[in-house]
Motif scaffolding. Structure first.
Motif, mmCIF file in Angstrom:
data_model
loop_
_atom_site.group_PDB
_atom_site.id
_atom_site.type_symbol
_atom_site.label_atom_id
_atom_site.label_comp_id
_atom_site.label_asym_id
_atom_site.label_seq_id
_atom_site.Cartn_x
_atom_site.Cartn_y
_atom_site.Cartn_z
ATOM 1 N N GLY A 65 36.302 43.714 30.115
ATOM 2 C CA GLY A 65 37.680 44.189 30.252
ATOM 3 C C GLY A 65 37.829 45.239 31.337
ATOM 4 O O GLY A 65 38.798 45.244 32.091
ATOM 5 N N VAL A 66 36.860 46.140 31.432
ATOM 6 C CA VAL A 66 36.887 47.198 32.451
ATOM 7 C C VAL A 66 36.890 46.585 33.847
ATOM 8 O O VAL A 66 37.665 46.976 34.725
ATOM 9 C CB VAL A 66 35.681 48.149 32.277
ATOM 10 C CG1 VAL A 66 35.695 49.211 33.365
ATOM 11 C CG2 VAL A 66 35.694 48.794 30.898
ATOM 12 N N THR A 67 36.029 45.601 34.052
ATOM 13 C CA THR A 67 35.948 44.932 35.358
ATOM 14 C C THR A 67 37.248 44.217 35.695
ATOM 15 O O THR A 67 37.746 44.300 36.821
ATOM 16 C CB THR A 67 34.780 43.932 35.365
ATOM 17 O OG1 THR A 67 33.551 44.638 35.245
ATOM 18 C CG2 THR A 67 34.759 43.117 36.650
ATOM 19 N N LEU A 68 37.818 43.512 34.730
ATOM 20 C CA LEU A 68 39.055 42.766 34.979
ATOM 21 C C LEU A 68 40.218 43.691 35.319
ATOM 22 O O LEU A 68 41.027 43.390 36.198
ATOM 23 C CB LEU A 68 39.405 41.910 33.756
ATOM 24 C CG LEU A 68 38.465 40.751 33.444
ATOM 25 C CD1 LEU A 68 38.939 39.993 32.224
ATOM 26 C CD2 LEU A 68 38.355 39.815 34.629
ATOM 27 N N VAL A 69 40.307 44.824 34.616
ATOM 28 C CA VAL A 69 41.382 45.777 34.890
ATOM 29 C C VAL A 69 41.244 46.354 36.293
ATOM 30 O O VAL A 69 42.219 46.440 37.055
ATOM 31 C CB VAL A 69 41.395 46.913 33.835
ATOM 32 C CG1 VAL A 69 42.349 48.032 34.251
ATOM 33 C CG2 VAL A 69 41.807 46.369 32.478
ATOM 34 N N LEU A 70 40.033 46.749 36.660
ATOM 35 C CA LEU A 70 39.807 47.357 37.972
ATOM 36 C C LEU A 70 40.000 46.358 39.109
ATOM 37 O O LEU A 70 40.417 46.732 40.212
ATOM 38 C CB LEU A 70 38.401 47.958 38.040
ATOM 39 C CG LEU A 70 38.157 49.185 37.156
ATOM 40 C CD1 LEU A 70 36.697 49.590 37.183
ATOM 41 C CD2 LEU A 70 39.039 50.353 37.608
#
Length: 283
Positions: free
Chosen positions: A35-40
């Motif tokens: 999720g962190v990667t997708l948001v960034l």
């Protein structure tokens, strides 16, 4: 309070409750990491697109009357993740348009097939359960639990082994390519992992609510922490906590599992938002 603990202990004596917690915690943990990667990378809505594809694939498996939905749902969702990534890079069809096209198309075709080839007397109930999650998480078989455990372990190992590469691709693809990292291959790896997580999460929160499981913990953690590692660790801990509380509340209060988990995630985001504000003004 004693009665509440006694009630919780009573419920935990049943295998289906234990299975629900095991699967819920594993899915929440895996979802939060990517999720962190997708948001960034500003690719948050890939979860929506793939979840709708999974819904369409589930409808096809129902029409074919397959005993194991995974035989259709998992390969189709992974293939769609690959196509979505490659189509999103096409100058004529941008990433957001590709997601919208695949998302709406798969959802519409899936619902159409379920209506034309309906094998159930309660079509509305089946569709609602698939879209929003229901009691399916509380009726998992031992085989389904083991499949979830195996796939979750694979996702976690891949993330740990390729953490540095994923970190590089997340922040600066051009720099990653300049250092010899095959950014395209790792973007593809991220998409495939997300596809696996989407399929696993369908029983937990339903296809329409999966994005919340992926996005909310990451957004909440970003209100308080700034480094990639800190945000990832906090997101994982927060996601597991919210999923556990959501499942527990849904069992005790008789509310839908998926909606309850998302509601807890929203509450956590509000709390972290205010913590971030307090931290920012230095109170």
């Amino acid at each position: 309070m004693d009665n509440l603990f006694e009630k919780i202990i009573f419920y935990f004596q049943f295998p289906f409750v234990q299975y629900a917690f095991i699967v819920g915690i594993l899915i929440a943990l895996c979802s939060s990491l990517l999720g962190v990667t997708l948001v960034l990378k500003r690719f948050s809505f890939i979860g929506d697109g793939l979840s709708h594809v999974a819904f369409g694939a589930l409808a096809v498996s129902g029409v074919l009357r397959l005993t194991n939905d995974m035989l259709v749902v998992l390969p189709v969702t992974i293939l769609s993740a690959v196509l979505l990534l490659s189509t999103g890079k096409n100058a004529k069809i941008k990433g957001d348009a590709a997601i919208a096209m695949i998302s709406v198309g798969a959802l519409a075709i899936g619902y159409l097939l379920m209506n034309i080839f309906s094998t159930s007397s309660n079509l509305s109930g089946d569709v609602c359960s698939t879209l929003f999650g229901s009691t399916s998480i509380l009726s998992l078989s031992k085989a389904e639990v083991w499949l979830c455990i195996i796939l979750s372990i694979v996702v976690l190992l891949v993330y740990i082994l390729f953490y540095n590469k994923i970190f590089s691709v997340t922040f600066d693809e051009n720099f990653a390519r300049a250092t010899g990292i095959k950014a395209g291959a790792y973007n593809l790896l991220i998409a495939v992992i997300i596809a696996v997580i989407i399929v696993l999460a369908m029983n937990l929160v339903g296809s329409l609510l999966i994005s919340a499981l992926v996005i909310f913990p990451a957004l909440s953690s970003m209100r308080v922490f700034k480094s990639f590692r800190s945000v990832t660790v906090c997101s994982a801990c927060l996601s597991v906590t919210c999923a556990s509380l959501g499942i527990l509340v849904s069992i005790l209060a008789g509310t839908p599992v998926g909606s309850t988990i998302v509601a807890v995630d929203i509450f956590a985001f509000i709390v972290f938002y205010f913590i971030g504000l307090i931290k920012k003004v230095g109170i």
